[in-house]
Design a protein around this motif. Structure first.
Motif, PDB file in Angstrom:
ATOM      1  N   ARG A  29       0.590 -14.480   1.271  1.00  0.00           N
ATOM      2  CA  ARG A  29      -0.001 -14.246   2.499  1.00  0.00           C
ATOM      3  C   ARG A  29      -1.577 -14.938   2.397  1.00  0.00           C
ATOM      4  N   THR A  83      -1.228  -4.447   9.481  1.00  0.00           N
ATOM      5  CA  THR A  83      -2.040  -4.678  10.711  1.00  0.00           C
ATOM      6  C   THR A  83      -2.614  -6.196  10.616  1.00  0.00           C
ATOM      7  N   LYS A 133      -7.854 -11.853   7.074  1.00  0.00           N
ATOM      8  CA  LYS A 133      -7.454 -11.276   8.428  1.00  0.00           C
ATOM      9  C   LYS A 133      -8.770 -10.265   8.783  1.00  0.00           C
ATOM     10  N   THR A 147      -5.733  -0.609   7.376  1.00  0.00           N
ATOM     11  CA  THR A 147      -7.023  -1.148   7.778  1.00  0.00           C
ATOM     12  C   THR A 147      -7.074  -1.624   9.218  1.00  0.00           C
ATOM     13  N   LYS A 205      15.138  -3.065   2.104  1.00  0.00           N
ATOM     14  CA  LYS A 205      13.866  -2.567   1.218  1.00  0.00           C
ATOM     15  C   LYS A 205      14.421  -1.190   0.816  1.00  0.00           C
ATOM     16  N   GLU A 265      -4.365  -5.793  -4.983  1.00  0.00           N
ATOM     17  CA  GLU A 265      -3.186  -6.257  -5.499  1.00  0.00           C
ATOM     18  C   GLU A 265      -3.160  -6.751  -6.897  1.00  0.00           C
ATOM     19  N   GLU A 291      10.622   3.653   5.234  1.00  0.00           N
ATOM     20  CA  GLU A 291      10.533   2.135   5.544  1.00  0.00           C
ATOM     21  C   GLU A 291      11.490   1.764   6.721  1.00  0.00           C
ATOM     22  N   GLN A 337       5.982   7.248  17.175  1.00  0.00           N
ATOM     23  CA  GLN A 337       7.247   7.918  16.573  1.00  0.00           C
ATOM     24  C   GLN A 337       6.867   9.568  15.932  1.00  0.00           C
ATOM     25  N   VAL A 381       0.833  -1.143  -0.008  1.00  0.00           N
ATOM     26  CA  VAL A 381       0.092   0.034   0.087  1.00  0.00           C
ATOM     27  C   VAL A 381       0.816   1.357   0.019  1.00  0.00           C
TER      28      VAL A 381
HETATM   29  N1  LIG Z   1      -2.017  -5.125   0.353  1.00  0.00           N
HETATM   30  C1  LIG Z   1      -3.277  -4.797   0.091  1.00  0.00           C
HETATM   31  O1  LIG Z   1      -3.723  -5.469  -0.908  1.00  0.00           O
HETATM   32  C2  LIG Z   1      -4.117  -3.926   0.816  1.00  0.00           C
HETATM   33  C3  LIG Z   1      -5.160  -3.010   0.395  1.00  0.00           C
HETATM   34  C4  LIG Z   1      -5.866  -2.345   1.003  1.00  0.00           C
HETATM   35  C5  LIG Z   1      -5.394  -2.136   2.463  1.00  0.00           C
HETATM   36  N2  LIG Z   1      -4.316  -2.788   3.043  1.00  0.00           N
HETATM   37  C6  LIG Z   1      -4.225  -2.607   4.329  1.00  0.00           C
HETATM   38  O2  LIG Z   1      -2.761  -1.369   4.124  1.00  0.00           O
HETATM   39  C7  LIG Z   1      -2.042  -1.850   5.602  1.00  0.00           C
HETATM   40  C8  LIG Z   1      -0.537  -2.115   4.985  1.00  0.00           C
HETATM   41  O3  LIG Z   1      -0.883  -3.382   4.201  1.00  0.00           O
HETATM   42  P1  LIG Z   1       0.661  -3.704   3.183  1.00  0.00           P
HETATM   43  O4  LIG Z   1      -0.046  -4.965   2.436  1.00  0.00           O
HETATM   44  O5  LIG Z   1       1.092  -2.739   2.383  1.00  0.00           O
HETATM   45  O6  LIG Z   1       1.567  -4.344   4.451  1.00  0.00           O
HETATM   46  P2  LIG Z   1       3.067  -4.968   4.110  1.00  0.00           P
HETATM   47  O7  LIG Z   1       3.326  -5.627   5.108  1.00  0.00           O
HETATM   48  O8  LIG Z   1       3.473  -4.964   2.643  1.00  0.00           O
HETATM   49  O9  LIG Z   1       3.833  -3.357   4.224  1.00  0.00           O
HETATM   50  C9  LIG Z   1       4.102  -2.587   5.649  1.00  0.00           C
HETATM   51  C10 LIG Z   1       5.504  -2.044   5.684  1.00  0.00           C
HETATM   52  O10 LIG Z   1       5.622  -1.112   6.683  1.00  0.00           O
HETATM   53  C11 LIG Z   1       6.883  -1.192   7.242  1.00  0.00           C
HETATM   54  N3  LIG Z   1       7.062  -1.003   8.611  1.00  0.00           N
HETATM   55  C12 LIG Z   1       6.416  -1.333   9.851  1.00  0.00           C
HETATM   56  N4  LIG Z   1       6.549  -0.651  10.797  1.00  0.00           N
HETATM   57  C13 LIG Z   1       7.275   0.517  10.287  1.00  0.00           C
HETATM   58  C14 LIG Z   1       7.602   1.561  10.939  1.00  0.00           C
HETATM   59  N5  LIG Z   1       7.490   1.831  12.405  1.00  0.00           N
HETATM   60  N6  LIG Z   1       8.251   2.618  10.276  1.00  0.00           N
HETATM   61  C15 LIG Z   1       8.638   2.357   8.794  1.00  0.00           C
HETATM   62  N7  LIG Z   1       8.112   1.173   8.226  1.00  0.00           N
HETATM   63  C16 LIG Z   1       7.449   0.249   8.947  1.00  0.00           C
HETATM   64  C17 LIG Z   1       7.115  -2.772   7.211  1.00  0.00           C
HETATM   65  O11 LIG Z   1       8.566  -3.228   7.155  1.00  0.00           O
HETATM   66  C18 LIG Z   1       6.610  -3.183   5.820  1.00  0.00           C
HETATM   67  O12 LIG Z   1       7.407  -3.228   4.702  1.00  0.00           O
HETATM   68  C19 LIG Z   1      -2.871  -3.008   6.307  1.00  0.00           C
HETATM   69  O13 LIG Z   1      -3.325  -2.678   6.907  1.00  0.00           O
HETATM   70  C20 LIG Z   1      -3.450  -3.866   5.079  1.00  0.00           C
HETATM   71  O14 LIG Z   1      -4.600  -4.497   5.655  1.00  0.00           O
HETATM   72  C21 LIG Z   1      -3.558  -3.733   2.273  1.00  0.00           C
END
Ligand SMILES: NC(=O)c1ccc[n+]([C@@H]2O[C@H](COP(=O)([O-])OP(=O)(O)OC[C@H]3O[C@@H](n4cnc5c(N)ncnc54)[C@H](O)[C@@H]3O)[C@@H](O)[C@H]2O)c1
Length: 443
Positions: free
Chosen positions: A339, A86, A271, A121, A35, A159, A30, A105, A11
């Motif tokens: 996942r 999440t 989830k 989410t 990464k 995605e 990040e 932070q 996202v």
């Molecule tokens: N993947 C999807 O298709 C999608 C679609 C809509 C909503 N969402 C929601 O969006 C959110 C993110 O999903 P995602 O799939 O992108 O997750 P992801 O796991 O791909 O990415 C999260 C990133 O955040 C980084 N991170 C964590 N804590 C951090 C911090 N304190 N500082 C900096 N970086 C940090 C992690 O290293 C990771 O790279 C979730 O809540 C998910 O439910 C995801």
């Protein structure tokens, strides 16, 4: 506008790159240094069609950068997006540790007015928790006079089509109780809805948070309804394809999300529905339909694996002597995300019975290896793996699997048996080629 995305995953990267594409100054923060290094070298850590090109262009033109220095990112931005994961917690609710750590932070770093946007989410009430966490840190720093607003802006991208979805959203949801903040957020999203005239919906924070879960739960239920019916179709000799046509032409139902398969998966639906069920339980209310959806989805994966198991049992064959080739590991095509992918559960169920498994996926091999290790063989090519295979199971409907050289497939296989978990082939045509064919709900 000056924006920072905190969390450069599926996202954060897509959203950050697309905001930069519209002329904003974006820094993606990040914490995973590998990464950041990859991104700085021009490599994209995830597979998402069109993303690499947008990132390259915007980095080159100076609007997009990457860093693990969260303080500088926050201090130099007006709008800070939280885009961290999440995941499902041990008790079935959404684990907010990453979101609240980022909130902390932000409170530790901010030095003037900020808009904090929760795009992850998150369950109802998280906006208030984020606000309290930031306030507490500001108080500790003696800076409680610094103003900030918390906004809920759930993300609906899919995605595999994420860039397109973000560039042309069907709707944008902004949850805020502040009119001025609503105007700033509307202005940020205006270029994305200018030509489509699709709505930017302003609502209260709690409703915005819940709208995201409601949408995912509804879509998962729609898929699951068809999956349940597909089992009935198998039992009564009806065809789920024809039923889909009969239902989907009713404009109140619509044709989308009516394709039966091996069950939904991915980083969101499983989830999110569990978290919604848990939120509701905590309030003393049972979401009967959502709970049934969870159970039925689990059963669908078992049903597909069970078809394979039953077939070889009826043939009187020992699973240890049987080689199953799996096409597709990701939870859907055009992503590398595995996942909660149905393929993982299906493979595990077959391994438990003693079958030998080899698998191929055009993008998901590395991520699948991280989960399944050396319990299965990983093929370099989707044809070679069929040499000596007793069955081919299609689990993800990548385009490359839709029109393969079936003559070659048949020649390579020891037994020409196909379990088509995504109904991508015509049963009559495949059977006419000499295959034993099993679809999902094809009668
Ligand atoms: N993947 C999807 O298709 C999608 C679609 C809509 C909503 N969402 C929601 O969006 C959110 C993110 O999903 P995602 O799939 O992108 O997750 P992801 O796991 O791909 O990415 C999260 C990133 O955040 C980084 N991170 C964590 N804590 C951090 C911090 N304190 N500082 C900096 N970086 C940090 C992690 O290293 C990771 O790279 C979730 O809540 C998910 O439910 C995801």
């Amino acid at each position: 506008m000056k924006i920072c995305m905190i969390g450069a995953g599926y996202v954060g990267l897509v959203t950050g790159a697309c905001f930069a594409e519209m002329g904003n100054d974006v820094i993606c923060i990040e914490e995973n240094k590998d990464k950041v290094k990859m991104l700085e070298k021009g490599n994209v850590p995830i597979y998402e069609p069109g993303l690499k090109e947008i990132i390259e262009r915007n980095v080159k033109e100076g609007r997009l950068s990457f860093s693990y220095d969260i303080s500088t990112g926050i201090q130099n931005s007006l709008i800070c997006f939280i885009t961290v994961g999440t995941p499902l917690g041990d008790d079935g609710s959404a684990d907010l540790k990453y979101v609240l750590r980022v909130a902390g932070q932000i409170g530790d770093s901010m030095n003037d007015y900020k808009i904090i946007v929760d795009k992850s989410t998150v369950p109802v009430g998280t906006g208030e928790m984020v606000r309290e966490t930031i306030l507490k840190r500001l108080e500790e720093r003696g800076l409680s006079h610094i103003e900030f607003d918390v906004v809920s802006n759930p993300e609906f991208l899919k995605e595999g089509n994420a860039v397109q979805d973000f560039m042309r959203p069907e709707r944008v949801i902004i949850g805020t109780d502040n009119i001025r903040t609503a105007e700033i957020m509307k202005a940020l999203y205006e270029p994305f809805v200018r030509t489509s005239n699709n709505p930017v919906l302003i609502m209260d924070i709690r409703s915005a948070e819940l709208a995201k879960y409601a949408s995912n739960a509804f879509l998962a239920t729609k898929i699951t309804f068809m999956n349940e019916l597909s089992i009935l179709c198998d039992k009564v000799g009806a065809d789920i394809f024809q039923i889909r046509e009969g239902m989907g032409t009713d404009s109140r139902i619509g044709p989308r999300f009516l394709l039966a398969g091996v069950g939904y998966g991915g980083s969101c639906f499983p989830k999110d529905i569990q978290a919604l069920v848990k939120t509701s339980k905590n309030k003393g209310h049972t979401l009967e339909i959502c709970e049934a959806t969870l159970r039925a989805n689990q059963r669908q994966k078992e049903y597909f694996a069970g078809k394979i198991v039953s077939f070889f049992k009826e043939e009187g064959l020992d699973p240890k002597e049987i080689n199953i080739a799996i096409w597709g590991l990701t939870f859907k095509p055009k992503t590398d995300d595995v996942r909660d992918a149905p393929a993982i559960d299906i493979i595990r169920a077959l391994l438990e019975r003693g079958f030998n498994i080899s698998a191929y996926d055009p993008q998901g091999m590395d991520n699948a290896k991280a989960i399944l290790g050396n319990s299965i063989a990983y093929a370099k090519d989707h044809y070679d793996m069929l040499d000596g295979a007793d069955a081919l199971a299609i689990v993800t409907e990548w385009n490359m699997f839709k029109s393969p050289d079936m003559k070659r497939v048949k020649e390579l296989m020891r037994r020409p048996v196909i379990f088509d978990g995504r109904n991508i082939y015509s049963p009559d045509e495949i059977r006419a080629m000499g295959f034993t064919y099993f679809g999902v709900g094809r009668g």
